[in-house]
Design a protein around this motif. Structure first.
Motif, PDB file in Angstrom:
ATOM      1  N   ASP A 352       0.818  -1.222   0.000  1.00 39.97           N
ATOM      2  CA  ASP A 352       0.000   0.000   0.000  1.00 39.97           C
ATOM      3  C   ASP A 352       0.846   1.264   0.000  1.00 39.97           C
ATOM      4  O   ASP A 352       0.407   2.313  -0.495  1.00 39.97           O
ATOM      5  N   LYS A 355       2.297   2.182  -4.057  1.00 44.63           N
ATOM      6  CA  LYS A 355       1.403   2.127  -5.217  1.00 44.63           C
ATOM      7  C   LYS A 355       1.958   2.887  -6.425  1.00 44.63           C
ATOM      8  O   LYS A 355       1.841   2.447  -7.564  1.00 44.63           O
ATOM      9  N   GLY A 361      -2.565  -2.910  -8.914  1.00 42.74           N
ATOM     10  CA  GLY A 361      -3.876  -2.493  -8.426  1.00 42.74           C
ATOM     11  C   GLY A 361      -4.516  -3.492  -7.477  1.00 42.74           C
ATOM     12  O   GLY A 361      -3.840  -4.351  -6.891  1.00 42.74           O
ATOM     13  N   ARG A 365      -3.199  -6.979  -5.486  1.00 41.65           N
ATOM     14  CA  ARG A 365      -3.218  -6.998  -4.015  1.00 41.65           C
ATOM     15  C   ARG A 365      -3.898  -8.280  -3.511  1.00 41.65           C
ATOM     16  O   ARG A 365      -3.468  -8.878  -2.528  1.00 41.65           O
TER      17      ARG A 365
END
Length: 514
Positions: A352, A355, A361, A365
């Motif tokens: 996170d 990014k 995206g 994840r």
């Protein structure tokens, strides 16, 4: 936002189907036209192992007609999918390329887990009925031409999904030499089915009962029970009603069934093996109530398109179903829950925070989380060769909702968390994934390697972790309950690979616990 027109095409075992949908945030998804063309590709696939020139030519003609219909409806997008059983044809990719050259339609062959996931999505779209039903033991069952799929739910959670290679058309072709001679054809089919279901019961059913059975994707089943006055408005039937119709099918010839139900003779001929398969599974699962939602693969494909393009908002968390499926696999192979949770916390903090660096995206994840859940499953088989064993387990196990490509990516990530990484195109590499998938796998491997080494002791020393990119470093600021000398000592080797992939070096900074 206005109305979007979308076309879904299903190249199945015995039909090629197209449905045109209108999709809008206000009115949801509405099917405005259905087109069905009979084409028994499955009969050739299971019987001869190849799709003949004549069938390929007819498929091109059908799809060419579909393109004209799409133009008439001004469809803004389409998706054409072939069922997973077509992969058994040796020349399927040659035929699919011919289809593209002659029609402009690119047909995508779904993995079995993708195919069933879309079928499952089509049912879950009927949210009120579905949500209520899966509170108790429920099985979603689909008998196709080549395969039978069972997805088992209990207490609102997906327990497992399994595929059996014994669909109605496959069994009919297998027993064709015996069909005319055998006095007890029904018993022969039962023996084949029972042989397959025994292992499933031992592994997954145990003390569970599936009181509710959701019967998916069979036109003849809908025709059969829609004529019954005992079928409720909610499209449910009792076990007793099912057995009445079962007895009726067994007592009549295919010609009589064809006329009575208004289906083709070829379709009527596969009803006997299909009904036997349904009956055996329903009895073994303990089913008392059957629900025929009247949905098909194309409904799920349209639902998925609408969801991905944010044209509708689903109340059901499909991503969680995929994670639960992976968790159940990890549980089966006794993976360490506490260690897995610690690695996940570390990895998601890293993912996170980066990014803008890694460019991945929400889907990647999710793949990261699944890889972490399964990264220790190989220990169940061999502690000395755990990485290879984990690779084989993942490649041999369906994970609902994932394509074969995604599953292979995860298997490679898990394999190279501890083994030396094999570079793309190297002589030692056995992977068949493309370059883009390879790069995604490399990025996920680098992240998990660092996350894993931060709990190398399996003692969950780190209580809190914050990750932030600054200049050419990834600062990992942690609060620990114990000394991190081991983790600090082992981090540099994993940091080298991480830096090679991202051009950023992880740096560990420990804060004293307050």
């Amino acid at each position: 936002m206005g109305v979007t027109t979308f076309a879904a095409i299903d190249v199945g075992s015995y039909n090629v189907c197209m449905d045109i949908y209108e999709i809008s945030p206000r009115n949801g998804i509405r099917c405005i036209n259905e087109v069905r063309s009979r084409l028994e590709i499955g009969r050739e696939t299971y019987g001869e192992g190849k799709i003949t020139f004549a069938t390929a030519k007819e498929l091109c003609r059908i799809l060419k007609d579909f393109t004209e219909i799409m133009k008439e409806y001004q469809a803004e997008a389409y998706r054409a999918c072939a069922t997973s059983t077509l992969q058994e044809a040796k020349n399927v990719w040659i035929v699919m390329e011919q289809v593209y050259q002659k029609t402009g339609i690119r047909v995508e062959i779904l993995s079995n887990s993708e195919q069933r996931f879309y079928g499952y999505k089509s049912v879950a779209a009927k949210e009120a009925s579905f949500a209520k039903m899966i509170q108790k033991g429920t099985a979603v069952m689909e008998v196709g031409g080549g395969n039978v799929q069972i997805s088992l739910f209990d207490k609102d959670m997906l327990v497992t999904t399994q595929n059996f290679k014994m669909g109605s058309l496959r069994i009919k072709e297998l027993l064709l030499p015996l069909e005319k001679e055998a006095a007890h054809y029904e018993r022969l089919v039962e023996e084949l089915v029972h042989n397959q279901i025994l292992g499933f019961k031992k592994l997954h059913l145990k003390d569970r009962r599936a009181d509710h059975i959701i019967l998916m994707g069979n036109t003849f089943m809908e025709r059969l029970f829609e004529r019954k006055t005992t079928m409720t408005e909610s499209r449910t039937i009792s076990y007793e009603t099912f057995m009445e119709e079962y007895a009726w099918v067994m007592a009549h010839s295919a010609e009589e069934v064809s006329v009575k139900l208004g289906v083709s003779l070829e379709y009527a001929e596969i009803m006997v093996p299909a009904m036997i398969i349904y009956r055996v599974f329903i009895e073994e699962l303990g089913g008392q109530t059957m629900w025929l939602p009247g949905t098909h693969l194309n409904d799920g494909v349209a639902y998925d398109y609408a969801e991905r393009h944010k044209l509708i908002k689903s109340k059901h968390n499909f991503e969680n179903d995929i994670l639960v499926s992976a968790k159940n696999i990890a549980k089966r192979y006794m993976s360490g829950k506490n260690h897995t949770q610690a690695v996940a916390k570390n990895a998601l903090a890293i993912f996170d925070s980066m990014k803008k660096v890694h460019g991945m995206g929400a889907r990647e994840r999710l793949l990261l989380q699944i890889a972490i859940l399964l990264h220790d499953c190989g220990n169940y088989i061999s502690l000395s060769n755990a990485s290879e064993c984990a690779y084989e387990i993942i490649m041999s196990t369906e994970i609902i909702g994932l394509s074969h490509r995604e599953r292979e990516m995860i298997a490679n990530v898990v394999k190279f968390i501890k083994k030396p990484f094999q570079y793309y195109g190297s002589a030692d590499s056995k992977s068949e994934i493309d370059r883009r998938s390879y790069m995604t796998a490399a990025k996920l491997t680098a992240i998990i390697r660092v996350a894993n080494v931060l709990d190398r002791s399996h003692r969950q020393k780190i209580e809190e972790i914050k990750a932030a990119v600054k200049d050419q470093e990834l600062l990992l600021t942690v609060t620990a309950r114990e000394d991190l000398a081991l983790e600090k000592g082992l981090l540099p080797e994993q940091a080298d690979f991480f830096e090679e992939i991202f051009s950023i070096r992880p740096v560990l900074k420990a804060r004293k616990r307050k």
